[in-house]
Scaffold this motif. Structure first.
Motif, PDB file in Angstrom:
ATOM      1  N   GLU A   9       0.790  -1.123  -0.052  1.00  8.41           N
ATOM      2  CA  GLU A   9       0.057  -0.055  -0.013  1.00  8.41           C
ATOM      3  C   GLU A   9       0.831   1.364  -0.001  1.00  8.41           C
ATOM      4  O   GLU A   9       1.887   1.211   0.053  1.00  8.41           O
ATOM      5  N   SER A  10       0.166   2.512   0.047  1.00 10.85           N
ATOM      6  CA  SER A  10       0.851   3.755  -0.093  1.00 10.85           C
ATOM      7  C   SER A  10       0.537   4.843   0.971  1.00 10.85           C
ATOM      8  O   SER A  10      -0.533   4.515   1.554  1.00 10.85           O
ATOM      9  N   LEU A  11       1.408   5.718   1.261  1.00 12.03           N
ATOM     10  CA  LEU A  11       1.229   6.760   2.123  1.00 12.03           C
ATOM     11  C   LEU A  11       1.876   8.059   1.678  1.00 12.03           C
ATOM     12  O   LEU A  11       2.944   7.707   0.851  1.00 12.03           O
ATOM     13  N   ARG A  12       1.430   9.156   1.961  1.00  8.32           N
ATOM     14  CA  ARG A  12       1.859  10.535   1.604  1.00  8.32           C
ATOM     15  C   ARG A  12       2.174  11.279   2.628  1.00  8.32           C
ATOM     16  O   ARG A  12       1.058  11.536   3.589  1.00  8.32           O
ATOM     17  N   LEU A  13       3.384  11.511   3.143  1.00  7.54           N
ATOM     18  CA  LEU A  13       3.897  12.212   4.471  1.00  7.54           C
ATOM     19  C   LEU A  13       3.890  13.872   3.850  1.00  7.54           C
ATOM     20  O   LEU A  13       4.248  14.271   2.692  1.00  7.54           O
ATOM     21  N   SER A  14       3.604  14.962   4.612  1.00  3.17           N
ATOM     22  CA  SER A  14       3.759  16.244   4.562  1.00  3.17           C
ATOM     23  C   SER A  14       4.549  16.782   5.416  1.00  3.17           C
ATOM     24  O   SER A  14       4.236  16.530   6.895  1.00  3.17           O
ATOM     25  N   CYS A  15       5.389  17.601   5.354  1.00  2.63           N
ATOM     26  CA  CYS A  15       6.090  18.463   6.360  1.00  2.63           C
ATOM     27  C   CYS A  15       5.966  19.885   6.237  1.00  2.63           C
ATOM     28  O   CYS A  15       6.430  20.440   4.985  1.00  2.63           O
ATOM     29  N   VAL A  16       5.243  20.395   7.190  1.00  2.45           N
ATOM     30  CA  VAL A  16       5.306  21.979   7.210  1.00  2.45           C
ATOM     31  C   VAL A  16       6.552  22.558   7.503  1.00  2.45           C
ATOM     32  O   VAL A  16       6.943  22.443   8.482  1.00  2.45           O
ATOM     33  N   VAL A  17       7.139  23.586   6.537  1.00  2.00           N
ATOM     34  CA  VAL A  17       8.539  24.037   6.822  1.00  2.00           C
ATOM     35  C   VAL A  17       8.541  25.499   7.046  1.00  2.00           C
ATOM     36  O   VAL A  17       7.800  26.051   6.039  1.00  2.00           O
ATOM     37  N   PRO A  18       8.789  26.075   8.013  1.00  3.64           N
ATOM     38  CA  PRO A  18       9.016  27.494   8.309  1.00  3.64           C
ATOM     39  C   PRO A  18       9.556  28.223   6.985  1.00  3.64           C
ATOM     40  O   PRO A  18      10.529  27.702   6.416  1.00  3.64           O
ATOM     41  N   ARG A  19       9.105  29.370   6.656  1.00  5.47           N
ATOM     42  CA  ARG A  19       9.491  30.138   5.347  1.00  5.47           C
ATOM     43  C   ARG A  19      11.234  30.201   5.549  1.00  5.47           C
ATOM     44  O   ARG A  19      11.761  30.103   4.552  1.00  5.47           O
ATOM     45  N   GLU A  20      11.835  30.435   6.380  1.00  2.00           N
ATOM     46  CA  GLU A  20      13.117  30.764   6.607  1.00  2.00           C
ATOM     47  C   GLU A  20      13.831  29.422   6.075  1.00  2.00           C
ATOM     48  O   GLU A  20      15.050  29.458   5.810  1.00  2.00           O
ATOM     49  N   LEU A  21      13.232  28.527   6.530  1.00  2.00           N
ATOM     50  CA  LEU A  21      13.944  27.091   6.230  1.00  2.00           C
ATOM     51  C   LEU A  21      13.454  26.608   4.860  1.00  2.00           C
ATOM     52  O   LEU A  21      14.168  25.895   4.262  1.00  2.00           O
ATOM     53  N   PHE A  22      12.251  26.781   4.467  1.00  2.00           N
ATOM     54  CA  PHE A  22      11.839  26.377   3.083  1.00  2.00           C
ATOM     55  C   PHE A  22      12.527  27.200   1.985  1.00  2.00           C
ATOM     56  O   PHE A  22      12.890  26.476   0.966  1.00  2.00           O
ATOM     57  N   ASN A  23      13.154  28.289   2.257  1.00  2.00           N
ATOM     58  CA  ASN A  23      14.085  28.984   1.074  1.00  2.00           C
ATOM     59  C   ASN A  23      15.502  28.643   1.390  1.00  2.00           C
ATOM     60  O   ASN A  23      16.209  29.331   0.846  1.00  2.00           O
ATOM     61  N   PHE A  24      15.841  27.795   2.306  1.00  2.66           N
ATOM     62  CA  PHE A  24      17.039  27.313   2.575  1.00  2.66           C
ATOM     63  C   PHE A  24      17.481  26.429   1.584  1.00  2.66           C
ATOM     64  O   PHE A  24      17.081  26.228   0.320  1.00  2.66           O
ATOM     65  N   ASN A  25      18.952  25.955   1.529  1.00  2.00           N
ATOM     66  CA  ASN A  25      19.595  25.415   0.533  1.00  2.00           C
ATOM     67  C   ASN A  25      18.815  24.005   0.075  1.00  2.00           C
ATOM     68  O   ASN A  25      18.641  23.717  -0.989  1.00  2.00           O
ATOM     69  N   ALA A  26      18.353  23.181   1.012  1.00  2.77           N
ATOM     70  CA  ALA A  26      17.801  22.040   0.775  1.00  2.77           C
ATOM     71  C   ALA A  26      17.110  21.295   1.910  1.00  2.77           C
ATOM     72  O   ALA A  26      17.213  21.703   3.284  1.00  2.77           O
TER      73      ALA A  26
END
Length: 122
Positions: A16-33
């Motif tokens: 079967e399948s699953l989809r995980l999600s991670c909410v990332v703060p803007r300052e970290l979302f715009n980081f390198n990776a």
């Protein structure tokens, strides 16, 4: 002041399948990776997939062709689609913000969330 928040884990049967999600703060979302890690009971934490700010991806050998990491700019999330799960995929999954260096190696920073449990039964 924000923090990483993982969700989407659960109990599924092999295949079967699953989809995980991670909410990332803007300052970290715009980081390198960013990356997804997992830690099985009694085992060390291991990186399973990473994605750079420019969209380049890298996967651990056991999850290649089965997992897909992606960025959602509107929701500020880093998601992990997991298909054809097997019992060896069981563990607590964490997301992280860091950087990719020479040779494609991902370097994590100490900004882990609380994780989300994935359990695969046979």
């Amino acid at each position: 002041q924000g923090r990483l928040v993982e969700s989407g884990g659960g109990l599924v049967q092999a295949g079967e399948s699953l989809r995980l999600s991670c909410v990332v703060p803007r300052e970290l979302f715009n980081f390198n990776a960013q990356a997804w890690y997992r830690q099985a009971s009694g085992k060390e934490r291991e990186m399973v997939a990473s994605i750079t700010y420019g969209g380049a991806t890298n996967y651990a050998e056991p999850v290649k062709t089965r997992f897909t990491i992606s960025r959602n700019n509107f929701k500020s999330t880093v998601d992990l689609q997991m298909n054809n799960l097997n019992v060896d995929d069981t563990g607590v999954y964490f997301c992280n913000a860091g950087m990719v260096g020479d040779g494609g190696r991902y370097y994590s920073l100490d900004n882990w969330g609380q994780g989300t449990q994935v359990t695969v039964s046979s």
